[in-house]
Design a protein around this motif. Structure first.
Motif, PDB file in Angstrom:
ATOM      1  N   UNK A  18     102.150 -12.279  42.001  1.00 18.85           N
ATOM      2  CA  UNK A  18     103.343 -12.982  42.426  1.00 18.85           C
ATOM      3  C   UNK A  18     104.590 -12.680  41.619  1.00 18.85           C
ATOM      4  N   UNK A  19     104.465 -12.306  40.371  1.00 20.45           N
ATOM      5  CA  UNK A  19     105.643 -12.056  39.546  1.00 20.45           C
ATOM      6  C   UNK A  19     106.198 -10.645  39.742  1.00 20.45           C
ATOM      7  N   UNK A  20     105.431  -9.778  40.439  1.00 16.38           N
ATOM      8  CA  UNK A  20     105.886  -8.415  40.678  1.00 16.38           C
ATOM      9  C   UNK A  20     106.949  -8.386  41.766  1.00 16.38           C
ATOM     10  N   UNK A  21     107.829  -7.399  41.662  1.00 20.24           N
ATOM     11  CA  UNK A  21     108.892  -7.252  42.658  1.00 20.24           C
ATOM     12  C   UNK A  21     108.329  -6.787  43.994  1.00 20.24           C
ATOM     13  N   UNK A  22     108.829  -7.389  45.046  1.00 19.91           N
ATOM     14  CA  UNK A  22     108.444  -7.002  46.406  1.00 19.91           C
ATOM     15  C   UNK A  22     109.333  -5.840  46.847  1.00 19.91           C
ATOM     16  N   UNK A  23     108.748  -4.909  47.563  1.00 21.69           N
ATOM     17  CA  UNK A  23     109.514  -3.761  48.047  1.00 21.69           C
ATOM     18  C   UNK A  23     110.217  -4.114  49.354  1.00 21.69           C
ATOM     19  N   UNK A  24     111.097  -3.216  49.763  1.00 21.19           N
ATOM     20  CA  UNK A  24     111.775  -3.387  51.041  1.00 21.19           C
ATOM     21  C   UNK A  24     110.747  -3.400  52.178  1.00 21.19           C
ATOM     22  N   UNK A  25     109.723  -2.563  52.064  1.00 26.81           N
ATOM     23  CA  UNK A  25     108.665  -2.519  53.082  1.00 26.81           C
ATOM     24  C   UNK A  25     107.920  -3.851  53.154  1.00 26.81           C
ATOM     25  N   UNK A  26     107.702  -4.494  52.014  1.00 32.15           N
ATOM     26  CA  UNK A  26     107.037  -5.805  52.006  1.00 32.15           C
ATOM     27  C   UNK A  26     107.891  -6.839  52.738  1.00 32.15           C
ATOM     28  N   UNK A  27     109.201  -6.816  52.494  1.00 28.84           N
ATOM     29  CA  UNK A  27     110.091  -7.755  53.180  1.00 28.84           C
ATOM     30  C   UNK A  27     110.108  -7.470  54.685  1.00 28.84           C
TER      31      UNK A  27
END
Length: 172
Positions: A18-27
């Motif tokens: 959960x603390x890791x950054x989400x990528x544009x693909x994840x969004x």
């Protein structure tokens, strides 16, 4: 009900992701789930807009997971394409299939004309009805081929334009 991308992210969040950054693909994946939920009537327009804005503003998996945690939707791509066609409407014939069928019939007409089961006249010519059949079949073949070529060109132009109408169409 199937698990959506939000469920995967929620499960990943439980493993410390959960603390890791989400990528544009994840969004984009979360927004795809929101679109499917909206299409299936699980979200109102306002709620859809609010969640999409929240997804674009999310930076980590922990922020992204709750957006779709309560939604259990079937991905739109997994749904049958038969549902996209209104009920009672026949499926559209593809130009390639029509051309193949017309070519087969046209070749059969020529085979019928060249291997006659009837006697030839005094000059060795086939009966006039067979000549008329061949010329009629040729005319019809050229006509149908031109229509199908036009349909293929129109489909290609529509695909390349992204489905937008051409300038000047629809009163513009």
């Amino acid at each position: 009900m199937t698990a959506g991308p939000g469920d995967e992210m929620a499960a990943a969040d439980g493993r410390g992701r959960g603390r890791f950054r989400a990528s544009h693909a994840d969004r984009e994946q979360v927004i795809g789930t929101l679109k499917a939920a909206f299409v299936q009537g699980m979200l109102s327009k306002d709620e859809f807009d609010q969640r999409v804005a929240q997804a674009f503003g999310s930076r980590t998996y922990a922020e992204l997971a709750p957006i779709t945690a309560d939604l259990h939707v079937e991905p739109v791509a997994a749904r049958s394409s038969e549902l996209a066609r209104p009920q009672g409407e026949a499926p559209a014939l593809r130009p390639g299939q029509v051309l193949a069928a017309v070519t087969a019939v046209y070749a059969s007409v020529w085979a019928f004309a060249f291997f006659p089961p009837w006697p030839l006249d005094a000059e060795g010519d086939p009966p006039r009805a067979i000549i008329f059949l061949v010329f009629s079949a040729t005319f019809i073949y050229i006509f149908v081929s031109a229509i199908m070529a036009g349909n293929m060109l129109a489909e290609r132009i529509q695909k390349r334009s992204g489905g937008r109408p051409a300038p000047g169409e629809n009163g513009q």
